[in-house]
Design a protein around this motif. Structure first.
Motif, mmCIF file in Angstrom:
data_model
loop_
_atom_site.group_PDB
_atom_site.id
_atom_site.type_symbol
_atom_site.label_atom_id
_atom_site.label_comp_id
_atom_site.label_asym_id
_atom_site.label_seq_id
_atom_site.Cartn_x
_atom_site.Cartn_y
_atom_site.Cartn_z
ATOM 1 N N UNK A 12 3.726 16.336 2.929
ATOM 2 C CA UNK A 12 3.863 15.889 1.542
ATOM 3 C C UNK A 12 2.776 14.897 1.149
ATOM 4 N N UNK A 13 2.067 14.366 2.141
ATOM 5 C CA UNK A 13 0.990 13.426 1.851
ATOM 6 C C UNK A 13 -0.346 14.101 1.610
ATOM 7 N N UNK A 14 -0.397 15.411 1.799
ATOM 8 C CA UNK A 14 -1.640 16.136 1.553
ATOM 9 C C UNK A 14 -1.931 16.205 0.059
ATOM 10 N N UNK A 15 -3.184 16.064 -0.286
ATOM 11 C CA UNK A 15 -3.586 16.203 -1.686
ATOM 12 C C UNK A 15 -3.810 17.680 -1.992
ATOM 13 N N UNK A 16 -3.309 18.130 -3.128
ATOM 14 C CA UNK A 16 -3.507 19.522 -3.520
ATOM 15 C C UNK A 16 -4.939 19.715 -4.008
ATOM 16 N N UNK A 17 -5.558 20.786 -3.536
ATOM 17 C CA UNK A 17 -6.975 21.003 -3.830
ATOM 18 C C UNK A 17 -7.220 21.454 -5.265
ATOM 19 N N UNK A 18 -6.411 22.378 -5.762
ATOM 20 C CA UNK A 18 -6.716 23.016 -7.048
ATOM 21 C C UNK A 18 -6.841 22.025 -8.209
ATOM 22 N N UNK B 219 0.840 -1.206 0.000
ATOM 23 C CA UNK B 219 0.000 0.000 0.000
ATOM 24 C C UNK B 219 0.871 1.251 0.000
ATOM 25 N N UNK B 220 0.553 2.165 -0.896
ATOM 26 C CA UNK B 220 1.336 3.394 -1.038
ATOM 27 C C UNK B 220 0.624 4.544 -0.338
ATOM 28 N N UNK B 221 1.329 5.151 0.597
ATOM 29 C CA UNK B 221 0.743 6.259 1.357
ATOM 30 C C UNK B 221 1.856 7.196 1.802
ATOM 31 N N UNK C 50 0.302 7.618 -3.518
ATOM 32 C CA UNK C 50 0.720 8.000 -2.171
ATOM 33 C C UNK C 50 -0.208 9.030 -1.536
ATOM 34 N N UNK C 51 -0.956 9.760 -2.365
ATOM 35 C CA UNK C 51 -1.823 10.817 -1.837
ATOM 36 C C UNK C 51 -3.306 10.522 -2.032
ATOM 37 N N UNK C 52 -3.607 9.344 -2.532
ATOM 38 C CA UNK C 52 -5.007 9.041 -2.835
ATOM 39 C C UNK C 52 -5.877 8.989 -1.584
ATOM 40 N N UNK C 53 -5.344 8.454 -0.503
ATOM 41 C CA UNK C 53 -6.149 8.376 0.722
ATOM 42 C C UNK C 53 -6.574 9.769 1.163
ATOM 43 N N UNK C 54 -5.627 10.722 1.120
ATOM 44 C CA UNK C 54 -5.945 12.099 1.505
ATOM 45 C C UNK C 54 -6.945 12.718 0.535
ATOM 46 N N UNK C 55 -6.782 12.419 -0.763
ATOM 47 C CA UNK C 55 -7.693 12.978 -1.767
ATOM 48 C C UNK C 55 -9.103 12.409 -1.606
#
Length: 381
Positions: A196-202, A189-191, A322-327
């Motif tokens: 740096x794990x935050x998903x960018x909103x824009x 699992x990639x996280x 790596x950022x999908x969970x946050x997104x």
């Protein structure tokens, strides 16, 4: 680390409905269960609203703080703590009803603590499958099915057992999830943890905001229906059937939608279906009779499905693993905010003005918010 004999996808198919049933059952358990111990529906509504608020806060603040190397243990701990909080809330209401605010705090914390789970599980599913559109369609089928049966189960648990037992049943689902989560999250699992794990909103502004808009439309419909039925029949007893028609329409369409492995121009399809959903809401308040209301419910459910599935597919395609969970948690939080805001404002507008004005105004606001999201995302491209 705990070992299981389940394959990851099988475990995901088990844990997703278990955890989702807690989400869809807790509102009615809170409202009906609080009333059953002699407190008001208002108190129950505050407890239920606290859960939604906790979800929205926790989904944004907690998911990226999970440690990738220890994420299985952390998610198992989340499930265990959630079970304890459910038990505390139920015991408080059952043994000391006057202390219901304590139960409200427990449920608020429950929403916050458990909020990373949907994002992690959806991210796991997309990493487990080479066909994200299909797996996310399955996720939506599970989600809508849980929204059909969850409220019914909640009412039955309180009436057939008692408030404490109802909360304990939900706690049992979370305890079962403690075991399943170890298998549901794949070994590779990639996280990404930390900032740096935050998903960018824009880059994902449109699907995120659309998530809130979709749930705002759903909440507006949910809250307008009882008033319309009360006006026509002098009772809102048929509300659950109308809402079930919407959910069933979404479930069936999601199932059909998932048969196609890949969709060309998913952004256009998602936008068109979201706009259509908003336009249908705009005429709900003007529905002249029960039959047309059922037709509108079915159509809203049908167009809701591609909106919900494709917004997740778009995020899955744009955001790194790596950022999908946050997104996905951001999508989840937006949905909670949209539903809570609309559920609070739409009934007030309907009582102050009329159902017709409330549905039109809510639809216009949703279109406006969606247009702003489009502008934000385009400005970042």
């Amino acid at each position: 680390m705990m070992k299981t004999f389940l394959k990851p996808l099988t475990a995901w198919l088990l844990i997703t409905p278990l955890t989702r049933l807690v989400v869809t059952t807790i509102p009615m358990v809170a409202v009906v269960g609080t009333s059953a111990v002699g407190k008001s529906y208002v108190a129950g509504g505050l407890i239920s609203g606290g859960y939604a608020a906790g979800e929205a806060i926790g989904a944004v603040l907690l998911t990226h703080r999970l440690n990738g190397a220890a994420i299985k243990r952390q998610c198992a701990l989340i499930c265990a703590i959630s079970a304890a909080l459910l038990g505390l809330a139920g015991f408080t209401l059952w043994s000391a009803p006057d202390w219901w605010p304590l139960a409200g705090i427990a449920v608020l914390l429950l929403g916050m603590v458990s909020s990373p789970l949907p994002g992690v599980l959806r991210s796991s599913a997309t990493q487990l499958s080479e066909k994200p559109a299909r797996i996310l369609s399955i996720d939506n089928v599970i989600n809508q099915a849980c929204w059909v049966i969850g409220p019914v189960i909640g009412v039955m648990l309180v009436h057939k057992l008692n408030t404490f037992a109802a909360y304990l049943c939900l706690a049992a689902l979370m305890l079962a999830s403690v075991v399943l989560v170890f298998a549901a999250i794949p070994k590779n699992y990639k996280h990404q943890s930390g900032t740096s794990g935050k998903a960018k909103f824009r880059p994902i502004a449109v699907p995120v905001v659309a998530s809130g808009v979709i749930m705002a439309v759903t909440a507006a419909f949910d809250t307008l229906v009882p008033g319309l039925l009360q006006e026509w029949f002098g009772s809102d007893e048929r509300t659950s059937f109308v809402l079930a028609v919407l959910a069933i329409g979404s479930v069936l369409t999601s199932a059909v939608f998932g048969l196609k492995q890949r969709w060309s121009r998913p952004e256009s399809i998602a936008m068109a279906s979201t706009v259509m959903m908003i336009l249908l809401l705009g005429v709900v308040g003007s529905a002249p009779n029960y039959v047309l209301l059922l037709v509108l419910a079915g159509f809203i459910g049908v167009v809701q499905a591609p909106s919900m599935v494709l917004r997740q597919v778009i995020v899955s395609d744009v955001v790194p693993d790596q950022r999908k969970a946050a997104a996905f948690s951001m999508l989840y939080a937006a949905g909670g905010v949209g539903y809570a805001a609309s559920a609070a404002v739409t009934p007030w507008m309907a009582s102050m003005l009329s159902a017709q004005f409330a549905s039109v105004i809510t639809a216009v606001l949703c279109l406006g918010v969606l247009a702003v999201a489009v502008k934000i995302q385009r400005s970042g491209n």
